[in-house]
Design an enzyme around this catalytic site. Sequence first.
Site, PDB file in Angstrom:
ATOM      1  N   ASP A 455       0.877  -1.180   0.000  1.00  0.00           N
ATOM      2  CA  ASP A 455       0.000   0.000   0.000  1.00  0.00           C
ATOM      3  C   ASP A 455       0.908   1.222   0.000  1.00  0.00           C
ATOM      4  O   ASP A 455       1.795   1.342   0.849  1.00  0.00           O
ATOM      5  CB  ASP A 455      -0.915   0.015   1.226  1.00  0.00           C
ATOM      6  CG  ASP A 455      -2.051   1.022   1.072  1.00  0.00           C
ATOM      7  OD1 ASP A 455      -1.766   2.199   0.782  1.00  0.00           O
ATOM      8  OD2 ASP A 455      -3.215   0.629   1.244  1.00  0.00           O
ATOM      9  N   ARG A 466     -12.230   3.726  10.763  1.00  0.00           N
ATOM     10  CA  ARG A 466     -12.620   2.430  10.189  1.00  0.00           C
ATOM     11  C   ARG A 466     -11.439   1.511   9.912  1.00  0.00           C
ATOM     12  O   ARG A 466     -11.635   0.320   9.700  1.00  0.00           O
ATOM     13  CB  ARG A 466     -13.434   2.640   8.906  1.00  0.00           C
ATOM     14  CG  ARG A 466     -12.622   3.282   7.806  1.00  0.00           C
ATOM     15  CD  ARG A 466     -13.473   3.971   6.757  1.00  0.00           C
ATOM     16  NE  ARG A 466     -12.648   4.507   5.684  1.00  0.00           N
ATOM     17  CZ  ARG A 466     -11.945   5.621   5.783  1.00  0.00           C
ATOM     18  NH1 ARG A 466     -11.955   6.322   6.891  1.00  0.00           N
ATOM     19  NH2 ARG A 466     -11.216   6.058   4.766  1.00  0.00           N
ATOM     20  N   LYS A 479       0.923   2.791   5.815  1.00  0.00           N
ATOM     21  CA  LYS A 479      -0.161   1.897   6.231  1.00  0.00           C
ATOM     22  C   LYS A 479       0.299   0.440   6.286  1.00  0.00           C
ATOM     23  O   LYS A 479      -0.014  -0.279   7.234  1.00  0.00           O
ATOM     24  CB  LYS A 479      -1.347   2.027   5.274  1.00  0.00           C
ATOM     25  CG  LYS A 479      -2.149   3.303   5.408  1.00  0.00           C
ATOM     26  CD  LYS A 479      -3.356   3.282   4.487  1.00  0.00           C
ATOM     27  CE  LYS A 479      -4.217   4.526   4.698  1.00  0.00           C
ATOM     28  NZ  LYS A 479      -5.426   4.518   3.835  1.00  0.00           N
ATOM     29  N   ASP A 527      -9.445   0.741  -3.905  1.00  0.00           N
ATOM     30  CA  ASP A 527     -10.533   1.711  -3.857  1.00  0.00           C
ATOM     31  C   ASP A 527     -10.831   2.340  -5.210  1.00  0.00           C
ATOM     32  O   ASP A 527     -11.489   3.364  -5.284  1.00  0.00           O
ATOM     33  CB  ASP A 527     -10.221   2.807  -2.834  1.00  0.00           C
ATOM     34  CG  ASP A 527      -8.955   3.590  -3.168  1.00  0.00           C
ATOM     35  OD1 ASP A 527      -8.321   3.283  -4.200  1.00  0.00           O
ATOM     36  OD2 ASP A 527      -8.599   4.500  -2.396  1.00  0.00           O
ATOM     37  N   ASN A 528     -10.326   1.746  -6.298  1.00  0.00           N
ATOM     38  CA  ASN A 528     -10.661   2.293  -7.604  1.00  0.00           C
ATOM     39  C   ASN A 528     -10.692   1.176  -8.642  1.00  0.00           C
ATOM     40  O   ASN A 528      -9.983   0.170  -8.524  1.00  0.00           O
ATOM     41  CB  ASN A 528      -9.689   3.395  -8.016  1.00  0.00           C
ATOM     42  CG  ASN A 528      -8.280   2.873  -8.234  1.00  0.00           C
ATOM     43  OD1 ASN A 528      -7.936   2.456  -9.326  1.00  0.00           O
ATOM     44  ND2 ASN A 528      -7.459   2.880  -7.182  1.00  0.00           N
ATOM     45  N   CYS A 583     -20.200  22.527 -21.600  1.00  0.00           N
ATOM     46  CA  CYS A 583     -21.037  23.713 -21.772  1.00  0.00           C
ATOM     47  C   CYS A 583     -21.946  23.919 -20.562  1.00  0.00           C
ATOM     48  O   CYS A 583     -22.275  25.052 -20.205  1.00  0.00           O
ATOM     49  CB  CYS A 583     -21.856  23.621 -23.057  1.00  0.00           C
ATOM     50  SG  CYS A 583     -23.059  22.290 -23.084  1.00  0.00           S
TER      51      CYS A 583
END
Length: 935
Positions: A455, A466, A479, A527-528, A583
């Site tokens: 990580d 969490r 981490k 996470d992606n 736009c």
Amino acid sequence: MSDIGEIDEGFYSRQLYVLGHEAMRRMGTADVLIAGMRGLGVEIAKNVILSGVKTVTIQDEGPAEWTDLSSQFFLKESNLGQNRATCSLQQLSALNPHVRVSAHTGPLDEDLLLQFQVVVLTDSSLHDQKRFNELCHSRGIKFIVADSKGLCGQLFCDFGEEFEVLDENGEEPASALIESVSKANPGMVFLTDDLPREFSNGSKVIFSEVQGMTELNSIGPVEIKDCGKCFFSIGNTSEFSQYERGGVVTEVKQPCKLKFKPLSDALLDHKLLKTNGKIDRHNTLHLAFQALHSFARKEQRLPRLRSQSDADSLLAIVGELNTVAQLDQLDEAAVRTLSYTAQGQLAPINAFIGGLAAQEVIKACSGKFTPLQQWLYFDALECLPEDEDQLTEDCLAEGTRYDGQTAVFGPAFQEKLERQKYFLVGAGAIGCELLKNFALMGLGAGEGGQITVTDMDFIERSNLNRQFLFRSQDIGKPKSDVAAKAVREMNPRMNITAHQNRLDADSEGVYDYNFFMGLDGVAAALDNVEARVYLDGRCVQHQKPLVEGGTLGCQGSTVVVVPHLTKSYGPSTSSSNDAIPLCTLKNFPHRIEHTLQWARDQFEGLFKQTPENVNLFLRDDGFVERTLGLGDAEALEVLWGLWSSLQNTEAGGQRPTSWEDCVSWARCKWETLYNNDIRQLLHCFPPGEVTAAGLPFWAGSKRCPHPLTFDPNNTTHMDYVVAAANLYGQIFRISGTRDRASITKTLEKVRLPSFTPKSSVKIHLSDEEMEEDKQDDKAELEEWKGKLASSSVESSFMLMYPIDFEKDDDSNFHVDYIVAASNLRAENYDIPAADRHQSKRIAGRIIPAIATTTAAVAGLMCLELYKLVQGHRNISSYSTAYMYLPVTHIVFCPPSPAHGFEVSTSSLPPTDIFSRSQRLCLSAPLWILQSFLSG
């Protein structure tokens, strides 16, 4: 939350986006009792403490035993023989400084229970459950029972005779722009076709900003009917004024009240069982858990491991109970398996049931989301060997930390777990939970076993709510390092190596062929989507199994990919259809999401991209020529930004030399964005403009704007100037101030350039028009190119300092700028403003998160990992899962099978890799297969 009403937004940041401030404040007044500190009890306690209730009392009379260590992550071997609650207290208390945690080592009694608003029983007898539930039901105390036995789990909720749910599902209220409203009985409301979420029959709505039929703006919430995709009916509008234009309709969430049966009554009502597909099995388990209590009360023990006679006895009790329940079909095999494994304690089962139970505690404390009504059963019997003969081995306790697991699977499987080599990608919320489960399971904890975790991120304060392996003293540390150290303390036998590498093409020198071929499997806690797709491709390339999980607030999902058996994760199928048209951002916003994205784009352009472009220009002689290849409009914007940032105000540029110059720039930028640009737009398209078809131009999603007039006494106006001036100073290394009095004095000296709208300016109505007009500025481009070429600049003195947007630092002016810039533009277009909390979520692209979902997802992932280690080849043994905890909706289904196809071998040499088989069944999607074959 130590003080009622005071919420630590830095600590609870991601959870606040799940629950909201009001629910969190209600939770901050709740006292919770959790009885039983074995694996399930400590899992519930961990999640509830992280969630932020007022107090948690943990209760347990018993001493720690070997079987506890397979799922109780806060007990060590040195704690054996000591009270479980006492041993767990210190580490539970360290999870959340805002929650007071205490231990009670005496028995449960009525006086104790009456001190709490919520009572949770784990590892309890049915006699105690009935006795204490009767008390709680009569006194309005919310009551929860959670239990796990081997591969099965049980959950029960009783929130009393009248429990008010303030928000059934936690979804944002639907809101839409009005296209038209008929004058009829019933009146029909037609909406623009870009609804973020559809309305539903029976919902109640309010109206605002309606012109013409203004009576709608003053009526209270009205029920809607006959809903379609872009329309619905309301009451009688025939007596109202004629609708002209505009208006917003917004859903109003209505509270509802639920009634619960006490446990003694609910035991007899099978309609209260919430099943997830295994109807017969879970109806049977409802009786089997009752039978277990009867068996334990009579024998003073649980059924013996693999005991046929005990299983016969349990099945007989279930049969007796069914004379009352009258189930058409009993799952006798499930009853026998429950009997064989009831002494087992598994970390993944406790993680899943514990996550669900803690979510019910949050519902009880907050009134947020719909509680479970009232029973839920879960089993993962598919984790057992597909060949039942493998379970004939001796599973008796051996006095090891894995006794609770070997009671289910046997010692040979335990040894296999310990020899595994797994790669975990991600040590965030799910990653921490997985590592905890790995340590308890003993994955990779034996000779030859290994866990590698990578990580690239460092611990931030917002993680602590969490990512439970981290503490405040770990902020700023990698981490993966901290997580690896934490799980070694849980299980000193863990063989774990921590990396800080991003998993992408750049790290393939580390995670190469030899690395992947040495693995038994991969777990993804990413996470992606892009990273998931890349990792999936690497696993397919090397034919390694992958288990993957993800969360979004209270939603969670898991996927397992088995080589040659299941379909892979595959390439990203997401599209850019959700992207906001340029736009719309530039001229026609109609939702707060549009103004927030516009503000974020302003931030990136002013404080990051322009400084980066200047530095590239100063260091790279070829930068201008490359910029000219971008298209005339974009190149012109870049070159003008370069020149204005390199020239001071005396030379006509915008490079400041003092703090006063920064304030002046911010004030002029305010005038440009919120007054001049709007005046120019209205000059091109006046309020009464009509289209070629004779329809109003400013209608539907086109909201007619109005210019703002700067007022130093307006807080939002000054918020913008203060934030913009300080950020502008930062990119030039000029110190600023928050002193509004001094800034106001400086503003008095600012001279604003005059502005007159021009008829020659073209406003693009679509992205297509913008694209077509990109190549119309050749002459002006050459002019700016010449100016830059003739500029004499000293590179070392002209360098700028780009700013990377950081959403979690409230002192850096980043979010200050976004909130002010967005809300001012919203005021231009009469769009309701967003508060700081909402603005930070949208502009910062924050993913809502909560510990309960994370724990449950990690539990399900590890159950799939059991199956992978078992070597299951039946696709129906595996599960893809989806959960939506606000309404306790959980779905399990088999993974999609791998695509089978024929490969002709007639033209291949005998030694070819494919010559031994004419049929392949790979999990690889076609894009991976093609690259593999072509390589």
